[in-house]
Motif scaffolding. Structure first.
Motif, PDB file in Angstrom:
ATOM      1  N   UNK A 179       0.826  -1.212   0.000  1.00 52.62           N
ATOM      2  CA  UNK A 179       0.000   0.000   0.000  1.00 52.62           C
ATOM      3  C   UNK A 179       0.855   1.254   0.000  1.00 52.62           C
ATOM      4  N   UNK A 180       1.925   1.251   0.783  1.00 50.73           N
ATOM      5  CA  UNK A 180       2.796   2.424   0.864  1.00 50.73           C
ATOM      6  C   UNK A 180       3.538   2.638  -0.452  1.00 50.73           C
ATOM      7  N   UNK A 181       4.020   1.576  -1.082  1.00 47.07           N
ATOM      8  CA  UNK A 181       4.672   1.708  -2.385  1.00 47.07           C
ATOM      9  C   UNK A 181       3.695   2.230  -3.436  1.00 47.07           C
ATOM     10  N   UNK A 182       2.478   1.711  -3.429  1.00 43.20           N
ATOM     11  CA  UNK A 182       1.473   2.192  -4.383  1.00 43.20           C
ATOM     12  C   UNK A 182       1.183   3.672  -4.160  1.00 43.20           C
ATOM     13  N   UNK A 183       1.053   4.073  -2.909  1.00 33.33           N
ATOM     14  CA  UNK A 183       0.769   5.479  -2.603  1.00 33.33           C
ATOM     15  C   UNK A 183       1.940   6.382  -2.992  1.00 33.33           C
ATOM     16  N   UNK A 184       3.163   5.969  -2.649  1.00 32.33           N
ATOM     17  CA  UNK A 184       4.304   6.843  -2.902  1.00 32.33           C
ATOM     18  C   UNK A 184       4.628   6.973  -4.388  1.00 32.33           C
ATOM     19  N   UNK A 185       4.146   6.058  -5.216  1.00 32.70           N
ATOM     20  CA  UNK A 185       4.345   6.158  -6.660  1.00 32.70           C
ATOM     21  C   UNK A 185       3.119   6.718  -7.380  1.00 32.70           C
ATOM     22  N   UNK A 186       2.037   6.919  -6.641  1.00 32.63           N
ATOM     23  CA  UNK A 186       0.804   7.432  -7.241  1.00 32.63           C
ATOM     24  C   UNK A 186      -0.008   6.377  -7.942  1.00 32.63           C
ATOM     25  N   UNK A 187       0.453   5.120  -7.893  1.00 33.20           N
ATOM     26  CA  UNK A 187      -0.259   4.054  -8.585  1.00 33.20           C
ATOM     27  C   UNK A 187      -1.511   3.587  -7.846  1.00 33.20           C
ATOM     28  N   UNK A 188      -1.755   4.154  -6.679  1.00 33.42           N
ATOM     29  CA  UNK A 188      -3.005   3.858  -5.974  1.00 33.42           C
ATOM     30  C   UNK A 188      -4.159   4.674  -6.544  1.00 33.42           C
TER      31      UNK A 188
END
Length: 87
Positions: free
Chosen positions: A8-17
């Motif tokens: 979840x954090x990786x998705x958020x920090x890359x904007x892919x969420x």
């Protein structure tokens, strides 16, 4: 295998969420904040790197950037799964 928190954090920090394409590669958190331990675990895996220590200008936050491997992991997690797809 990444935990749900790490993913979840990786998705958020890359904007892919929120977007089908990467829109950024950074995240800031306070030392000892709720995301700090997760970011440190991602750093140990080589998926993010810390970009300097606490910044007074930003309330003492520590900045992290996703590495190429971290962006790849986020893209893989964001990719639609073949499971459950009817043809």
């Amino acid at each position: 295998m990444l935990t749900a928190e790490q993913t979840d954090l990786l998705l958020h920090m890359t904007g892919l969420d929120r977007s089908p394409t990467q829109t950024r590669d950074y995240f800031a958190t306070s030392p000892g904040g709720r995301d700090h331990a997760t970011l440190e675990s991602l750093a140990r895996l080589g998926l993010v790197r810390q970009c300097g220590g606490p910044q007074g200008l930003f309330g003492g936050d520590v900045f992290y950037r996703a590495t190429e491997a971290g962006v790849g992991a986020a893209q893989a997690a964001a990719a639609p799964s073949e499971k459950g797809v009817s043809r």
